[in-house]
Scaffold this active site. Structure first.
Site, mmCIF file in Angstrom:
data_model
loop_
_atom_site.group_PDB
_atom_site.id
_atom_site.type_symbol
_atom_site.label_atom_id
_atom_site.label_comp_id
_atom_site.label_asym_id
_atom_site.label_seq_id
_atom_site.Cartn_x
_atom_site.Cartn_y
_atom_site.Cartn_z
ATOM 1 N N HIS A 268 27.267 -1.815 5.544
ATOM 2 C CA HIS A 268 26.738 -0.895 6.557
ATOM 3 C C HIS A 268 27.387 -1.144 7.919
ATOM 4 O O HIS A 268 28.049 -0.266 8.450
ATOM 5 C CB HIS A 268 25.213 -0.946 6.669
ATOM 6 C CG HIS A 268 24.491 -0.684 5.397
ATOM 7 N ND1 HIS A 268 24.652 0.488 4.683
ATOM 8 C CD2 HIS A 268 23.614 -1.440 4.679
ATOM 9 C CE1 HIS A 268 23.899 0.448 3.587
ATOM 10 N NE2 HIS A 268 23.260 -0.713 3.553
ATOM 11 N N ASP A 319 24.958 2.474 -2.917
ATOM 12 C CA ASP A 319 23.775 1.803 -2.386
ATOM 13 C C ASP A 319 22.487 2.229 -3.074
ATOM 14 O O ASP A 319 22.187 1.784 -4.172
ATOM 15 C CB ASP A 319 23.717 2.031 -0.871
ATOM 16 C CG ASP A 319 22.691 1.156 -0.171
ATOM 17 O OD1 ASP A 319 22.048 0.320 -0.845
ATOM 18 O OD2 ASP A 319 22.536 1.291 1.047
#
Length: 446
Positions: A268, A319
């Site tokens: 991220h 994810d």
């Protein structure tokens, strides 16, 4: 005696350009020869019509989050309200149920052209934190699931020891915790690499591993030359809490405890300072962007272009599996940057494909995958050029078509280590992937 199989590729992306009529000979799971200008498929070869890419690498996955798709789209909220729903699903999983769900999820990945997955695995123990008879029962279930789905896995066994800075795990997090980093390391040592498996490490986040124990995880990975991943600055609340507890950003804290480096990947990396970007780039720490999840959870847009310019290699992950589509992840990284900057063309299609292939595999410890060249693992993903999304552009623009128009639905073939796992859009090992997903998710939700 090794049997040689030849795949004839109507069009192949060879890293810098699209080449027509390419013959790829495969033996013992590796590419042994690449010949261009082969206008007629050799006798007995397997014909792959469309554009063939190297296999795609999904560098960040939480397999059990697949059960959340649709459910978490009801109503409003933030990452933190989403997390409560996620915890509810986590509490219901057993090794058997996790195997079934992961097998179906990984089969969905194979259908999307993914040949390797990085599983960020922190659901270790039974409810209440009680170890199973086999302390790695949940991790072994994931490894077995990937094997049955026909893809490679890097199991990023994750240290998750606290609820926040100075806070003990809450009741829902007890399943995640080994108590200490030393206990985590002892359990993780029992996991082993194999032909389709790499064992790596992960630090869930700086809030979930006390600062004094970060080095234990980093040293475990260093001793094994294994990949090390970490959720990094996904939320501003994490940054604020780290500043309050340690007087520095999460990136600086990781740097001070020896976590950053070329085998480490920050996942991220959304809310970074200029110093953070310089630290990550200067240490060659990788960055895994997960745009479909980052937008689904309203996390924000990470500074991927600045990170890459600073020296951080980029990879991509699905994810939370809001969708499983690495072509969409690649496209979204460019398009999100366009929204932020109001300018176009931050990455070429070739650069985005490199993040989805070679650099993604390298982030997972598969340095010999992600290219169509002699000696590489024989991983191939073929995208149709005649669907309603891809028909029209010249074949030489296939890379641009794949990235900016195609989707996972356009994947026709997936070859993993020379094994034809998806043929003409049909998974060869899991006969009915939608039914497998529906059944395994219903068992979890029930």
């Amino acid at each position: 005696m090794h049997v040689t199989t030849t795949y004839w590729l109507e069009h192949a992306w060879l890293g810098t350009h699209v080449e027509p009529a390419v013959a790829v000979a495969v033996s013992d799971g590796r590419i042994v020869e690449v010949r261009t200008g082969v206008d007629v498929p050799p006798p007995g070869s397997v014909v792959l019509l469309g554009l063939t890419l190297p296999g795609l690498a999904n560098a960040h996955s939480h397999a059990f989050h697949r059960a959340l798709r649709g459910t978490v789209q009801v109503g409003s909220g933030t990452f933190w309200t989403w997390r409560e729903v996620m915890y509810g699903v986590a509490q219901k999983l057993t090794p058997e149920g996790y195997f079934a769900l992961a097998r179906a999820t990984y089969a969905e990945m194979a259908l999307a052209g993914i040949t390797s997955v990085g599983e960020f695995h922190y659901l270790h123990h039974a409810p209440g934190g009680i170890p199973y008879g086999d302390p790695n029962a949940m991790g072994e279930a994931l490894i077995a699931a990937a094997g049955e789905a026909g893809i490679r896995i890097t199991l990023l066994d994750t240290a998750y020891l606290s609820a926040g800075f100075g806070e003990r795990p809450n009741q829902q997090q007890l399943r995640f915790s080994d108590g200490t980093a030393d206990a985590w390391a002892e359990r993780a040592c029992a996991l082993n690499d194999s032909e389709h498996v790499r064992i790596g490490a992960a630090i869930h986040s700086v809030r979930a591993v006390p600062a004094g124990q970060l080095a234990t995880v980093a040293q475990w990975a260093e001793a094994r030359r294994a990949p090390l991943h970490v959720h990094l600055s996904e939320q501003t609340a994490e940054n604020d809490a780290c500043l309050a507890a340690h007087g520095c950003t999460p990136t600086r804290l990781l740097a001070d405890h020896g976590v950053l480096g070329p085998r480490t990947t920050g996942v991220h990396s959304t809310h970074l300072t200029d110093e953070d970007i310089a630290l990550l780039g200067g240490t060659r720490t990788g960055t895994c962007m997960c745009p479909t999840t980052e937008r689904d959870l309203a996390d924000g847009i990470g500074p991927a272009a600045r990170l890459q310019r600073a020296g951080s290699p980029l990879s991509l992950g699905s994810d939370s599996h809001a969708v499983i589509d690495l072509l969409e992840e690649a496209r979204a990284m460019e398009l999100d940057e366009r929204l932020r900057t109001r300018t176009r063309g931050h990455w070429t299609a070739a650069a985005l494909l490199r993040a989805a292939t070679a650099d993604g595999h390298a982030a997972l410890g598969w340095d010999d995958a992600g290219t169509i060249e002699q000696g590489a693992l024989a991983d191939l993903t073929t995208v149709a050029l005649d669907s309603v999304r891809t028909a029209g552009p010249l074949p030489r623009l296939g890379a641009e078509t794949a990235v900016f128009a195609a989707s996972a639905a356009d994947v026709r073939h997936t070859v993993v280590g020379g094994r034809h796992v998806v043929r003409d859009g049909v998974h060869q090992l899991v006969p009915d992937v939608p039914a497998a997903l529906a059944e395994s998710i219903a068992a979890v939700r029930g």
